[in-house]
Design a protein around this motif. Structure first.
Motif, PDB file in Angstrom:
ATOM      1  N   UNK A  29       0.818  -1.220   0.000  1.00 48.63           N
ATOM      2  CA  UNK A  29       0.000   0.000   0.000  1.00 48.63           C
ATOM      3  C   UNK A  29       0.849   1.267   0.000  1.00 48.63           C
ATOM      4  N   UNK A  30       2.169   1.108  -0.023  1.00 45.06           N
ATOM      5  CA  UNK A  30       3.105   2.230   0.042  1.00 45.06           C
ATOM      6  C   UNK A  30       2.815   3.119   1.255  1.00 45.06           C
ATOM      7  N   UNK A  31       2.614   2.492   2.410  1.00 42.10           N
ATOM      8  CA  UNK A  31       2.349   3.230   3.643  1.00 42.10           C
ATOM      9  C   UNK A  31       3.658   3.587   4.321  1.00 42.10           C
ATOM     10  N   UNK A  32       3.759   4.829   4.717  1.00 45.40           N
ATOM     11  CA  UNK A  32       4.928   5.331   5.424  1.00 45.40           C
ATOM     12  C   UNK A  32       4.487   5.835   6.803  1.00 45.40           C
ATOM     13  N   UNK A  38      -7.863   5.183   6.345  1.00 39.33           N
ATOM     14  CA  UNK A  38      -9.296   5.186   6.673  1.00 39.33           C
ATOM     15  C   UNK A  38      -9.727   3.739   6.866  1.00 39.33           C
ATOM     16  N   UNK A  39     -10.478   3.474   7.920  1.00 37.61           N
ATOM     17  CA  UNK A  39     -11.000   2.143   8.203  1.00 37.61           C
ATOM     18  C   UNK A  39     -12.504   2.158   8.002  1.00 37.61           C
ATOM     19  N   UNK A  55      -5.095   7.350   2.843  1.00 32.56           N
ATOM     20  CA  UNK A  55      -5.669   8.689   2.671  1.00 32.56           C
ATOM     21  C   UNK A  55      -4.543   9.703   2.567  1.00 32.56           C
ATOM     22  N   UNK A  56      -4.906  10.965   2.489  1.00 34.35           N
ATOM     23  CA  UNK A  56      -3.897  12.027   2.519  1.00 34.35           C
ATOM     24  C   UNK A  56      -3.139  11.937   3.840  1.00 34.35           C
ATOM     25  N   UNK A  57      -2.003  12.596   3.926  1.00 35.78           N
ATOM     26  CA  UNK A  57      -1.203  12.532   5.151  1.00 35.78           C
ATOM     27  C   UNK A  57      -1.739  13.428   6.250  1.00 35.78           C
TER      28      UNK A  57
END
Length: 60
Positions: A29-32, A38-39, A55-57
């Motif tokens: 998911x390219x999560x940093x 969002x859940x 979502x946006x940061x």
């Protein structure tokens, strides 16, 4: 052509109700760090699923 894939991961809920997303899912998911997700709860009563979306940061 758009193809879908299944990437699975497992996480345990701790005593505070927290989970850590497995590394393979964070990479996919390219999560940093500090990214916002969002859940959503979806599905009928016996087949409920939690859907996680990047979502946006920052909060809206």
């Amino acid at each position: 052509m758009l193809t879908s894939s299944l990437i699975r991961g497992f996480a345990e809920v701790d005593s505070e109700g927290k989970i850590a997303l497995p590394k393979n899912l964070r990479i996919a998911m390219d999560l940093k760090e500090k990214d916002l997700v969002e859940l959503k709860l979806a599905g009928a009563s016996k087949t409920k699923k939690i859907v996680i979306s990047k979502r946006r940061t920052e909060l809206p």
